[in-house]
Structure formats: structure tokens, C-alpha cells
Design a protein around this motif. Structure first.
Motif, PDB file in Angstrom:
ATOM      1  N   THR A 323       0.839  -1.202   0.000  1.00  0.00           N
ATOM      2  CA  THR A 323       0.000   0.000   0.000  1.00  0.00           C
ATOM      3  C   THR A 323       0.871   1.248   0.000  1.00  0.00           C
ATOM      4  N   ASP A 343     -12.911   0.566   0.694  1.00  0.00           N
ATOM      5  CA  ASP A 343     -12.611  -0.863   0.630  1.00  0.00           C
ATOM      6  C   ASP A 343     -11.518  -1.186  -0.387  1.00  0.00           C
ATOM      7  N   GLY A 344     -11.071  -0.187  -1.141  1.00  0.00           N
ATOM      8  CA  GLY A 344     -10.051  -0.428  -2.155  1.00  0.00           C
ATOM      9  C   GLY A 344      -9.233   0.828  -2.390  1.00  0.00           C
ATOM     10  N   ARG A 345      -8.939   1.117  -3.653  1.00  0.00           N
ATOM     11  CA  ARG A 345      -8.215   2.343  -3.984  1.00  0.00           C
ATOM     12  C   ARG A 345      -9.157   3.531  -3.820  1.00  0.00           C
TER      13      ARG A 345
END
Length: 378
Positions: A323, A343-345
Motif C-alpha cells: 500500500t 474498501d479499495g483504492r
């Protein structure tokens, strides 16, 4: 016009390179406390500590690029006092120049008590090499406790986990990097580290260390719990390296106080982590690699008479596991997701008083650069 740069890291080297690019052919001397030629610090807690990089790869420039600068590098001799524009060193040298640039960086905080084997800080290349040796000696069965819940502590914890070690991270904040990035992003970082196997002990201060025959055996928390440890990394931040300036007559207050041109006194400038300069209504000091370079460029311009006020858009990044977090501006106020989802990018805006004051990207480098433009137009 002779120039003496005190500090041979990113800010110091960038000052020299910028002066030469702008046509300065006068005498330049660079005084460094360490024996190493200028090297990059961000990789120390990641690529170098993990073992992907060796010492040569951390160097900011190869020798073939340093020689054409025609600067004299005086290394391994820390500055110990300043009188006017004359610097006295630990070995007794006295170096004088028409213009002085102070870029001495930071000194890491340590826990009170005796020096114990197995306890490390991480600021210099030698610090990183010593820590890497200790971690390597543990194999995959050692217990590492990281004391500190900021950027450095989180990066070291991530690297130690990648090495297969049992890692506990302790700190007083409710979530990782909460002071820097706020509780929402701090909670996400906590989830990331927990998923990778880090034992998080947050919300409790560290009271001290335990030892057995001079070697660290554990970290004692304020609530009385002792965390067993074979190696302890203290990552409790750092303070500006200004002790040697106590009798200099310069204004020292959480760094070297400068005007908007990074000038601390007539013919004396400061750059990088050690500089605290006038930015609008406030005095600002930034501890990151990008600022060290950008401020040094401004200092070089002002040495040559360009009179450029230093008004950056602050930027820093941190890599933890797979990350990458990038932050532009000031991460304060309300956090609003502008693109993607948590929850993601994603890219998020920090807002204060209806204005976007900061932009954060989570594994979204291209989108983050686009959103940075909001900071330039609000």
C-alpha cells in the motif's frame, strides 16, 4: 562569495547542486556529521532494512556526479558550535564562509534509562544497518516490539513482518498515524497491519523497558503489561538537531526560526527538517524528503539574490506492505471520499471551512495527482 553547507543529506546536497546549476562558481564546502557520502533516508525503513537495497543503492548520487560539483566534502566531523558564520567541529576545525546554510536535520527521541542491547532507533544509515543485523540474527522466531504509532513505526513494523518476525506495535494514539491523517485513515491502517499479523497495542503509552543482564527483554506499558521483546525499535519521533546552536544568537524554537525566504540571519539560511520558517501567519516546519529538496532549491535561489518566498504545497508518502499512501497539502478537518471507496483504492479530500486543504490517495497515484489541483485553486 564562499558557501558553507552544514549537513550532507538531501537538503544540503540539493543546495549545492542548485547553486552550481544557477552558475555559482564560488567555493562551496559541505560539512557532514557522518562518514557516509550523501544518502537517501526514506529507503532505510523499507528497502534497505528488508535487504533489497545495499548501502551503495541508498546513495543520492554516485561519485561521478559529486566530483563535477567541485565542492569540498568534509565528512565524519559534526558541527559543535557557531560563532557568526564560523562553524567549529568536533575535531577542532573552524570553517568560515560568506554564506552559511544549516541543514542538520533531526535527532531521534529515545526512551529514558540505560542503553540496552537490542534497542534501536532509526535515523541514519548506521542505525539501519545495526537494526538489520539484529533482525537478521533473529531468523524468523524473534519477537520485535515497535514503540511508536507514527509513519516510521508503521513502516518498520511492516518491514519486520515481511521478514517473517512476530511484531507488536505499541503507541498512545487510538489508531495508527492518527495525528497525521485522522482517525478514519488510521483505522484503515490498523486493519491493514492487523491483517498482516501485527499485534497492535494502541491507546496506551509506553512506560519503559525491562532487561536481563543488560539486554532488553520487554516493553512495559503504562497499564503495567509487559510485552516480551528480543528487539525493540523506538520510533517516537525526532527533534531538530540544534543543540550545537545554543550560543549562536540564532532564534531556536522547535527548529531554526527563519523568515519567508528561509533566512535565519544575515547570510545564514536553513533548509530541511531543521528549518521553521514564516509561511503566511504561521511558523511551519516540515519533516519529509520532498520538503528537504524543495526548500533547498529556494534557499539556493535566495543566496543568489532571487528573493523567492518559500510557499510549498506540502507532500509526503509512505509505503507499507503493498500500500502506498500519498498526501498533498494539510491533512486536517473533515475527510470526504472523492473517488473510489474505502474498501479499495481511493482519493479523499480533507476539508476545513468549505475549502479543500488536503488530498490523500490510497494506492491511487495518478488520481491523487489530478486531485492535487484542487489545492492550487481553493
Amino acid at each position: 562569495m564562499s558557501v558553507l553547507v552544514v549537513g550532507a543529506s538531501a537538503a544540503g546536497l540539493t543546495t549545492v547542486e542548485a547553486l552550481r546549476r544557477k552558475g555559482c562558481r564560488d567555493s562551496i564546502t559541505v560539512l557532514g556529521a557522518e562518514w557516509h557520502p550523501p544518502y537517501d533516508r526514506p529507503p532505510l525503513s523499507k528497502q534497505f532494512l528488508y535487504g533489497d537495497w545495499d548501502e551503495d543503492r541508498t546513495r543520492l548520487r554516485p561519485e561521478a556526479m559529486l566530483s563535477p560539483l567541485e565542492a569540498e566534502f568534509v565528512l565524519g566531523d559534526p558541527a559543535v558550535a557557531l560563532d557568526g558564520r564560523t562553524v567549529e567541529t568536533a575535531s577542532g576545525r573552524r570553517l568560515t564562509a560568506d554564506t552559511l546554510v544549516i541543514a542538520t536535520g533531526l535527532t531521534p527521541r529515545r526512551l529514558p534509562g540505560p542503553d540496552l542491547e537490542g534497542v534501536h532507533v532509526l535515523r541514519t544509515l548506521d542505525d539501519a544497518a545495526a537494526l538489520r543485523t539484529s533482525l537478521d540474527a533473529l531468523g524468523t522466531v524473534g519477537r520485535v516490539v515497535v514503540v511508536g504509532d507514527g509513519v516510521l513505526g508503521a513502516e518498520v513494523a511492516a518491514t519486520a513482518r515481511k521478514l517473517g518476525l512476530a511484531v507488536t506495535l505499541a503507541g498512545p494514539q487510538a489508531s495508527l498515524l492518527q495525528a497525521q491523517l485522522g482517525p478514519a485513515v488510521g483505522a484503515l491502517l490498523g486493519e491493514l497491519h492487523a491483517a498482516e499479523g501485527v499485534d497492535l497495542r494502541l491507546g496506551t503509552a509506553v512506560a519503559g523497558l525491562t532487561d536481563a543482564d543488560g539486554r532488553v527483554s520487554g516493553v512495559r506499558l503504562a497499564d503495567g503489561e509487559v510485552l516480551p521483546a528480543d528487539v525493540v525499535v523506538v520510533a517516537l519521533g525526532a527533534v531538530p538537531a540544534t543543540d550545537w546552536l545554543e550560543s549562536s544568537g540564532l532564534t531556536i524554537d522547535n527548529g531554526i526560526v527563519c523568515d519567508e525566504y528561509c533566512r535565519a540571519a544575515d547570510g545564514i539560511y536553513a533548509a530541511g527538517d531543521v528549518a521553521r520558517w514564516q509561511y503566511g501567519e504561521s511558523l511551519v516546519r516540515l519533516e519529509n524528503r520532498t520538503n528537504a529538496t524543495e526548500q533547498a532549491l529556494c534557499v539556493a535561489a535566495n543566496i543568489l539574490g532571487e528573493q523567492q518566498p518559500y510557499r510549498p504545497v506540502p507532500y509526503f508518502w509512505t509505503d507499507q506492505y503493498s500500500t502506498r499512501i500519498q498526501v498533498h497539502g494539510t491533512p486536517s478537518g473533515d475527510l470526504v471520499v472523492a473517488e473510489g471507496n474505502l474498501d479499495g483504492r481511493f482519493v479523499a479530500h480533507y476539508r476545513e471551512g468549505g475549502r479543500i486543504v488536503g488530498v490523500l490517495g490510497w494506492n491511487a497515484p495518478k488520481q491523487t495527482r489530478v486531485h492535487r489541483q484542487h489545492l492550487l485553486h481553493t
